[in-house]
Design an enzyme around this catalytic site. Structure first.
Site, short mmCIF file in Angstrom:
data_model
loop_
_atom_site.label_atom_id
_atom_site.label_comp_id
_atom_site.label_asym_id
_atom_site.label_seq_id
_atom_site.Cartn_x
_atom_site.Cartn_y
_atom_site.Cartn_z
N HIS A 184 50.07 22.53 48.08
CA HIS A 184 51.15 21.45 47.90
C HIS A 184 50.62 20.15 47.63
O HIS A 184 51.34 19.35 46.81
CB HIS A 184 52.22 21.40 49.02
CG HIS A 184 53.16 22.89 49.02
ND1 HIS A 184 52.64 23.99 49.84
CD2 HIS A 184 54.31 23.06 48.53
CE1 HIS A 184 53.47 24.86 49.44
NE2 HIS A 184 54.73 24.21 48.80
N ARG A 291 62.55 20.50 47.14
CA ARG A 291 62.00 20.98 48.69
C ARG A 291 62.12 20.19 49.85
O ARG A 291 61.80 18.99 49.89
CB ARG A 291 60.44 21.02 48.42
CG ARG A 291 60.01 22.03 47.22
CD ARG A 291 58.31 22.10 47.31
NE ARG A 291 57.73 23.15 46.54
CZ ARG A 291 57.39 23.07 45.26
NH1 ARG A 291 57.42 22.03 44.70
NH2 ARG A 291 56.93 24.01 44.71
N ARG A 327 66.90 23.52 48.37
CA ARG A 327 66.27 24.66 48.99
C ARG A 327 66.44 24.23 50.51
O ARG A 327 65.92 23.11 51.08
CB ARG A 327 65.06 24.81 48.68
CG ARG A 327 64.30 26.07 49.46
CD ARG A 327 62.99 26.58 48.81
NE ARG A 327 62.16 25.48 49.01
CZ ARG A 327 60.89 25.74 48.59
NH1 ARG A 327 60.58 26.60 47.82
NH2 ARG A 327 59.89 24.98 49.06
N GLU A 426 60.92 35.46 45.59
CA GLU A 426 59.56 35.00 45.59
C GLU A 426 58.77 36.20 46.53
O GLU A 426 57.49 35.94 46.70
CB GLU A 426 59.18 33.59 46.32
CG GLU A 426 59.81 33.07 47.44
CD GLU A 426 59.75 31.94 47.92
OE1 GLU A 426 58.87 31.11 47.69
OE2 GLU A 426 60.38 31.29 48.74
N ASN A 449 54.88 31.00 42.72
CA ASN A 449 53.64 30.24 43.44
C ASN A 449 53.36 31.59 44.43
O ASN A 449 52.23 31.99 44.75
CB ASN A 449 54.04 29.08 43.97
CG ASN A 449 54.31 28.13 42.73
OD1 ASN A 449 54.15 28.33 41.75
ND2 ASN A 449 54.86 26.87 43.18
N ASP A 450 54.55 31.65 44.98
CA ASP A 450 54.62 32.84 46.22
C ASP A 450 54.75 34.36 45.82
O ASP A 450 53.95 35.10 46.20
CB ASP A 450 55.75 32.67 47.06
CG ASP A 450 55.24 31.64 48.22
OD1 ASP A 450 54.13 31.60 48.81
OD2 ASP A 450 56.17 30.61 48.42
N CYS A 497 61.53 28.36 39.34
CA CYS A 497 60.92 26.99 39.78
C CYS A 497 59.34 27.16 40.32
O CYS A 497 58.68 26.12 40.74
CB CYS A 497 61.69 26.55 40.99
SG CYS A 497 61.66 27.42 42.39
C1 PEP Z 1 57.18 29.23 44.70
O1 PEP Z 1 56.80 29.81 45.79
O2 PEP Z 1 57.02 29.47 43.38
C2 PEP Z 1 57.87 27.97 44.97
C3 PEP Z 1 58.58 27.08 43.93
O3 PEP Z 1 57.88 27.36 46.30
P1 PEP Z 1 56.80 26.80 47.04
O4 PEP Z 1 55.79 26.52 46.05
O5 PEP Z 1 57.42 25.44 47.65
O6 PEP Z 1 56.42 27.79 48.01
MG MG Z 2 57.63 29.65 47.67
#
Ligand code: PEP
Ligand code: MG
Length: 568
Positions: A184, A291, A327, A426, A449-450, A497
């Protein structure tokens, strides 16, 4: 002299080093012989922080002056310190330990009052306690919100909450010893176009406070006392970067559509209300992901409903009716909140996080939901739940939203009656049953991302296996398709996202698959709008059908590169 790490956020930075050692102060139980001296030490520390605060009061105005005056009054209230003084006198505790124990009990009393205002004061006392202890230990803590201009931060690892406190305007770069491309912290560095370098061995030893350095966030090079030649080389790169930026100016305020008129929504991911500035500057069409963790990580105790309401309302109002998807709390994984006392887990990314924790702590979840609903009266807010893996979780979360609505109705408090609720896709299970989930909510946003880490079983921050973490994996693409198709079958929209939404190579494929909304760091909006404007929807659909036949990530990436080179 030059040292090198891994560049994780493009850009050139020149500035003076501030090394951040361990920001956490741990207090051990210690006793003393001479309690008189200890009392003196305590009083002196209290006097010093009181004087410092009085100076701030004198030099401030408006709301800041009011807040700081109230803060000073707490500091001067004798009942605040009675217990601490007693602990020094009677239990012979050291001043540091007595402060920790004595003020913690005052904090507890305020927190238990069940009153929004008093809970807010509890946080002031936490801050006073930390400042007192730092004074007693003669440790000058680096104030991350108040750095000198042109600071380059050097740390072993910057926690997400440290990054959240940064005043980005004064930071010219970030260097860390540990941290991954998808952490992050690096996402935030990229959001603010801040050069950042990680994996710099012994950076906190080699680099000293006030060293003048120059860094290249792409190549990962760090020049200590750069020569004229080195400076000129970096200035050249900086010039190219700013020329590219100027070229993109013409895409400001343009519609986001392909050559043949297929329109998509280009919106922003943001981490704090401060980021709205960049959203507006880049003419983003809304916020696809706020976030909300910042509110929780930026503070020493649970944010109150009022604090949350004010933050969400501020964002909604500034966005003037444009969509703002907020979120709900997504902690766990690499995002820790100290005061929640979350147990250490063997596999935090597969653990007690996000919606799982919220559904288990309904009171705490409701505080956030009520704040969100109340703020929805001031703009176009939608609520999004993270880490949904099953239909039961989604239904339960929605039930709790309904309960909150009822509570507000009973008190005649306004909120957006037709507020939309959606979910992050995700987790592979959610992508696979997307058609079922879509019947129960108003929109999807794919969190690649997840989603990638769970699909290929590669932790997103683990550099050792980062080659395996790829958005081009055919399995990931199949899940993305399943999410989009599931949404469309139920007549709802599907956004994305995760970082993949702004990947130049992937954009044509995502257009081909029918993605409706792309949410990304604001500084990627113009570049992506430019890419989209060069595409043709029909050709993107053909590309997608070819890609869906492929078996390997390498093959997919090659094909996407070839397509971009030909068309963009
Ligand atoms: C993701 O997981 O793609 C996402 C946008 O959330 P974060 O990066 O906050 O886990
Ligand atoms: Mg995520």
């Amino acid at each position: 002299m030059m040292i090198k790490g891994k560049g994780i956020s493009k850009g050139i930075g020149f500035g003076n080093v501030v090394v951040i050692k361990n920001q956490e102060i741990k207090i051990q139980e210690t006793t003393v012989e001479n309690t008189e001296d200890e009392l003196e030490r305590f009083k002196k520390a209290l006097q010093e922080i009181t004087t410092e605060t009085a100076e701030i009061v004198n030099n401030s105005s408006g709301t800041e002056k009011e807040i700081m005056t109230a803060y000073l009054m707490i500091m001067q209230d004798p009942s605040l310190i009675t217990e601490t003084e007693d602990l020094i006198k009677n239990s012979k505790y050291s001043a540091e330990y007595a402060t920790e124990v004595g003020l913690n009990s005052v904090i507890q009393i305020f927190e238990n009052m069940n009153d929004e205002y008093m809970a807010g004061r509890a946080r002031d006392i936490v801050d006073i306690k930390n400042r007192l202890i730092a004074k007693l230990l003669k440790e000058e803590r680096v104030d991350l919100s108040n750095l000198k201009p042109n600071t380059i931060i050097v740390a072993k690892e910057l926690t997400t909450s440290d990054t959240a406190k940064l005043n980005f305007k004064n930071v010219s770069g970030i260097i860390t010893e540990i941290g991954g491309t998808n952490s992050h912290t690096s996402i935030m560095a990229r959001t603010h176009s801040l050069p950042a370098i990680t994996k710099v061995e012994n950076a906190t030893e080699i680099l000293k406070n006030n060293d003048y350095i120059a860094i290249d966030g792409e190549s990962g090079e760090i020049y200590i006392n750069p020569t004229e030649e080195e400076k000129n080389k970096l200035l050249e790169i900086q010039k190219t970067i700013s020329e590219e930026k100027n070229e993109l100016e013409k895409y400001k305020n343009m519609e986001s559509k392909t050559k043949d008129g297929y329109k998509v929504e280009l919106v922003s991911n943001i981490g704090t209300p401060k980021d709205v500035e960049l959203v507006i500057e880049n003419t983003s069409e809304g916020i696809g992901l706020l976030r909300s963790e910042f509110l929780y990580m930026d503070s020493e105790s649970m944010p109150t409903e009022e604090e949350q309401f004010n933050a969400y309302k501020e964002v909604a109002e500034k966005m003037e009716g444009k969509p703002v998807i907020i979120r709900t709390l997504d902690v766990g994984g690499d995002k820790e909140i100290k005061y929640l006392n979350m147990e250490k887990e063997a596999n935090p990314f597969l653990g007690y996080r996000a919606i799982r924790l919220c559904l288990d702590n309904v009171d705490f979840f409701k505080t956030q939901l009520r704040a969100l609903l109340r703020a929805s009266a001031f703009g176009n807010i939608a609520i999004m739940f993270p880490m949904i893996s099953s239909i039961e979780e989604l239904k339960k979360a929605k039930e709790i939203v309904e309960e909150c609505k009822k509570e507000l109705d009973e008190k005649n408090i306004a909120y957006k009656k037709d507020i939309k609720t959606g979910i992050m896709i995700e987790i592979p299970s959610a992508a696979i049953i997307a058609d079922k989930l879509a019947k129960e909510c108003d929109f999807f946003s794919i969190g690649t991302n997840d989603l990638i880490q769970y699909t290929v079983a590669v932790e997103r921050g683990n550099e050792k296996i980062s080659k395996l973490y790829t958005k081009y994996h055919p399995a990931v693409i199949k899940l993305v398709k399943s999410a989009i198709d599931g949404a469309h079958k139920a007549g709802i929209f599907c956004g994305m996202c995760g970082e993949a939404a702004s990947d130049k190579l992937l954009i044509p494929l995502l257009i081909g698959l029918g993605l409706d909304e792309f949410s990304m760091n604001s500084n990627k909006i113009l570049q992506s709008r430019k890419t989209i404007s060069k595409l043709n929807k029909k050709e993107c659909e053909e590309l997608a059908s070819q890609i869906l036949e492929m078996a390997s990530a390498t093959e997919v990436e090659e094909k996407l590169k070839e397509f971009i080179e030909k068309n963009v």
